[in-house]
Design a protein around this motif. Sequence first.
Motif, PDB file in Angstrom:
ATOM      1  N   VAL A 164       0.810  -0.999   0.467  1.00  0.00           N
ATOM      2  CA  VAL A 164       0.026   0.080   0.133  1.00  0.00           C
ATOM      3  C   VAL A 164       1.125   1.204  -0.152  1.00  0.00           C
ATOM      4  O   VAL A 164       1.691   0.839   0.049  1.00  0.00           O
ATOM      5  N   LYS A 165       0.423   1.791  -0.650  1.00  0.00           N
ATOM      6  CA  LYS A 165       1.766   3.901  -0.497  1.00  0.00           C
ATOM      7  C   LYS A 165       1.151   3.982   1.019  1.00  0.00           C
ATOM      8  O   LYS A 165      -0.088   4.690   0.945  1.00  0.00           O
ATOM      9  N   GLY A 166       2.117   4.682   1.197  1.00  0.00           N
ATOM     10  CA  GLY A 166       2.107   6.043   2.701  1.00  0.00           C
ATOM     11  C   GLY A 166       2.280   7.190   2.338  1.00  0.00           C
ATOM     12  O   GLY A 166       2.273   7.622   0.469  1.00  0.00           O
ATOM     13  N   ASP A 167       2.607   7.959   3.718  1.00  0.00           N
ATOM     14  CA  ASP A 167       2.739   9.083   3.410  1.00  0.00           C
ATOM     15  C   ASP A 167       3.861   9.926   2.470  1.00  0.00           C
ATOM     16  O   ASP A 167       4.987   8.474   2.482  1.00  0.00           O
ATOM     17  N   ARG A 168       3.736  11.268   2.438  1.00  0.00           N
ATOM     18  CA  ARG A 168       5.811  11.501   1.660  1.00  0.00           C
ATOM     19  C   ARG A 168       6.523  11.850   3.203  1.00  0.00           C
ATOM     20  O   ARG A 168       5.931  12.203   3.983  1.00  0.00           O
ATOM     21  N   ASP A 169       7.755  12.060   2.677  1.00  0.00           N
ATOM     22  CA  ASP A 169       8.837  12.272   3.737  1.00  0.00           C
ATOM     23  C   ASP A 169      10.215  12.474   2.697  1.00  0.00           C
ATOM     24  O   ASP A 169      10.165  13.609   1.985  1.00  0.00           O
ATOM     25  N   LYS A 170      11.102  12.612   3.720  1.00  0.00           N
ATOM     26  CA  LYS A 170      12.767  12.658   3.675  1.00  0.00           C
ATOM     27  C   LYS A 170      13.683  12.178   3.990  1.00  0.00           C
ATOM     28  O   LYS A 170      13.029  11.851   5.552  1.00  0.00           O
ATOM     29  N   VAL A 230       8.647   8.902  -1.127  1.00  0.00           N
ATOM     30  CA  VAL A 230       7.122   8.367  -0.869  1.00  0.00           C
ATOM     31  C   VAL A 230       7.518   6.876  -0.363  1.00  0.00           C
ATOM     32  O   VAL A 230       8.293   5.750  -0.922  1.00  0.00           O
ATOM     33  N   LYS A 231       6.842   7.135   0.473  1.00  0.00           N
ATOM     34  CA  LYS A 231       6.682   5.350   1.516  1.00  0.00           C
ATOM     35  C   LYS A 231       5.316   4.224   0.708  1.00  0.00           C
ATOM     36  O   LYS A 231       4.737   4.835   0.494  1.00  0.00           O
ATOM     37  N   VAL A 232       6.040   3.786   0.690  1.00  0.00           N
ATOM     38  CA  VAL A 232       5.543   1.573   0.672  1.00  0.00           C
ATOM     39  C   VAL A 232       5.467   0.612   1.083  1.00  0.00           C
ATOM     40  O   VAL A 232       6.295   0.216   1.771  1.00  0.00           O
ATOM     41  N   GLY A 236       1.249  -4.531   3.823  1.00  0.00           N
ATOM     42  CA  GLY A 236       0.780  -4.507   5.069  1.00  0.00           C
ATOM     43  C   GLY A 236      -0.111  -2.724   5.490  1.00  0.00           C
ATOM     44  O   GLY A 236       1.186  -2.380   5.279  1.00  0.00           O
ATOM     45  N   GLU A 237      -1.365  -2.675   5.760  1.00  0.00           N
ATOM     46  CA  GLU A 237      -1.141  -1.109   6.521  1.00  0.00           C
ATOM     47  C   GLU A 237      -0.654  -0.766   7.677  1.00  0.00           C
ATOM     48  O   GLU A 237      -0.200   0.545   7.125  1.00  0.00           O
ATOM     49  N   ASP A 238      -0.548  -1.659   7.993  1.00  0.00           N
ATOM     50  CA  ASP A 238       0.424  -1.019   9.589  1.00  0.00           C
ATOM     51  C   ASP A 238       2.506  -1.178   9.410  1.00  0.00           C
ATOM     52  O   ASP A 238       2.836  -0.980   9.521  1.00  0.00           O
ATOM     53  N   GLY A 239       2.339  -1.822   7.706  1.00  0.00           N
ATOM     54  CA  GLY A 239       3.879  -1.766   7.566  1.00  0.00           C
ATOM     55  C   GLY A 239       4.558  -2.969   8.120  1.00  0.00           C
ATOM     56  O   GLY A 239       6.064  -2.941   8.041  1.00  0.00           O
ATOM     57  N   GLU A 240       3.897  -4.348   8.714  1.00  0.00           N
ATOM     58  CA  GLU A 240       4.591  -5.184   8.979  1.00  0.00           C
ATOM     59  C   GLU A 240       4.878  -6.065   8.363  1.00  0.00           C
ATOM     60  O   GLU A 240       6.370  -6.907   8.723  1.00  0.00           O
ATOM     61  N   GLY A 241       4.674  -6.200   7.024  1.00  0.00           N
ATOM     62  CA  GLY A 241       5.601  -6.332   5.874  1.00  0.00           C
ATOM     63  C   GLY A 241       6.713  -5.222   5.019  1.00  0.00           C
ATOM     64  O   GLY A 241       7.588  -6.019   4.717  1.00  0.00           O
ATOM     65  N   GLY A 242       7.570  -4.906   6.105  1.00  0.00           N
ATOM     66  CA  GLY A 242       8.251  -3.621   5.832  1.00  0.00           C
ATOM     67  C   GLY A 242       7.655  -2.192   5.187  1.00  0.00           C
ATOM     68  O   GLY A 242       7.374  -2.237   5.206  1.00  0.00           O
ATOM     69  N   THR A 243       9.039  -1.346   5.316  1.00  0.00           N
ATOM     70  CA  THR A 243       8.662   0.208   5.088  1.00  0.00           C
ATOM     71  C   THR A 243       9.666  -0.026   3.734  1.00  0.00           C
ATOM     72  O   THR A 243      10.502   0.422   4.748  1.00  0.00           O
ATOM     73  N   LEU A 244       9.369   1.000   3.026  1.00  0.00           N
ATOM     74  CA  LEU A 244      10.339   0.925   1.458  1.00  0.00           C
ATOM     75  C   LEU A 244       9.995   3.359   1.530  1.00  0.00           C
ATOM     76  O   LEU A 244       8.684   3.161   1.534  1.00  0.00           O
ATOM     77  N   ASP A 245      10.839   3.082   1.743  1.00  0.00           N
ATOM     78  CA  ASP A 245      11.129   5.093   1.298  1.00  0.00           C
ATOM     79  C   ASP A 245      11.739   5.121  -0.052  1.00  0.00           C
ATOM     80  O   ASP A 245      12.935   5.039   0.221  1.00  0.00           O
ATOM     81  N   VAL A 246      11.032   5.303  -1.782  1.00  0.00           N
ATOM     82  CA  VAL A 246      11.429   5.836  -2.550  1.00  0.00           C
ATOM     83  C   VAL A 246      11.328   6.589  -3.402  1.00  0.00           C
ATOM     84  O   VAL A 246      11.099   8.165  -2.481  1.00  0.00           O
TER      85      VAL A 246
END
Length: 260
Positions: free
Chosen positions: A183-189, A196-198, A201-211
Amino acid sequence: MAALPPTSRIRRAVLPVAFGAGLTAVLAGCAADPDEGTNGVGKLSASAIEEKAQSAADTAKSVRLAGTLVSKGGTYKLNMRLKQDGASGSVTTKNSTFELLRVGEALYLKADAGFWEHEDKPSGTPSGSDGDADSDADSDAADKLDDMYVKVPQDDPSYKQLRGFTDMDLLLDGLIGLHGDVVKGDRDKIGGLRTVKVKGGEDGEGGTLDVSLDGTPFPLQFARGGGAGVVVLSEWDKDFPLEEPAAGQTLDYGKQLPRT
């Protein structure tokens, strides 16, 4: 027939409404576009963003990877510069810190004397026996290896494990893969670059990637699910020199390194 209101009264009633509508349109037109000046991946679906990031990483020539990993109950702090034909950097575990240098298939380990000191004598060896002599010999060997590059024999059991810390493809494949429905998440730096975060899972239990939204859509940070560590990826495609250490900086421990 009812009398019509004076024209001036109509104008006074209509102008505020028209002005308000016009102001709303102007403000809407001036609202910041979050994708303005970016590489455009923020407009894509979560799966498409992940695919772009993976493709960018697969074709990269080099990268710096720094952060913490939790694996099989152990915690590792990495600060490695990696490319296809080698790597250099440091690894910190609970008890020690050591440097790794790989040039092609030649792998070198560098650490202080404390890293090399180890106990091989059987438990219960009494004081004053040959066990003390063995301990002194270990200490002498550790002093000689202190801050020297030790070439790791390829048939040593530790070679494969240590080499894994220097393998760009292996590390990236294992560290930036998301699990579950993305799922697509928030913008960040990250490091001054827009991302942009990907999430897996909704809560990032499968990891969170900043692209990265700036330039090539490289992965810039990966937070592993379950609190299993966060790594920052930087210096993509920035080359660095790799040379085997000079003969005066290298010692040969033997056929097998100590278990440490």
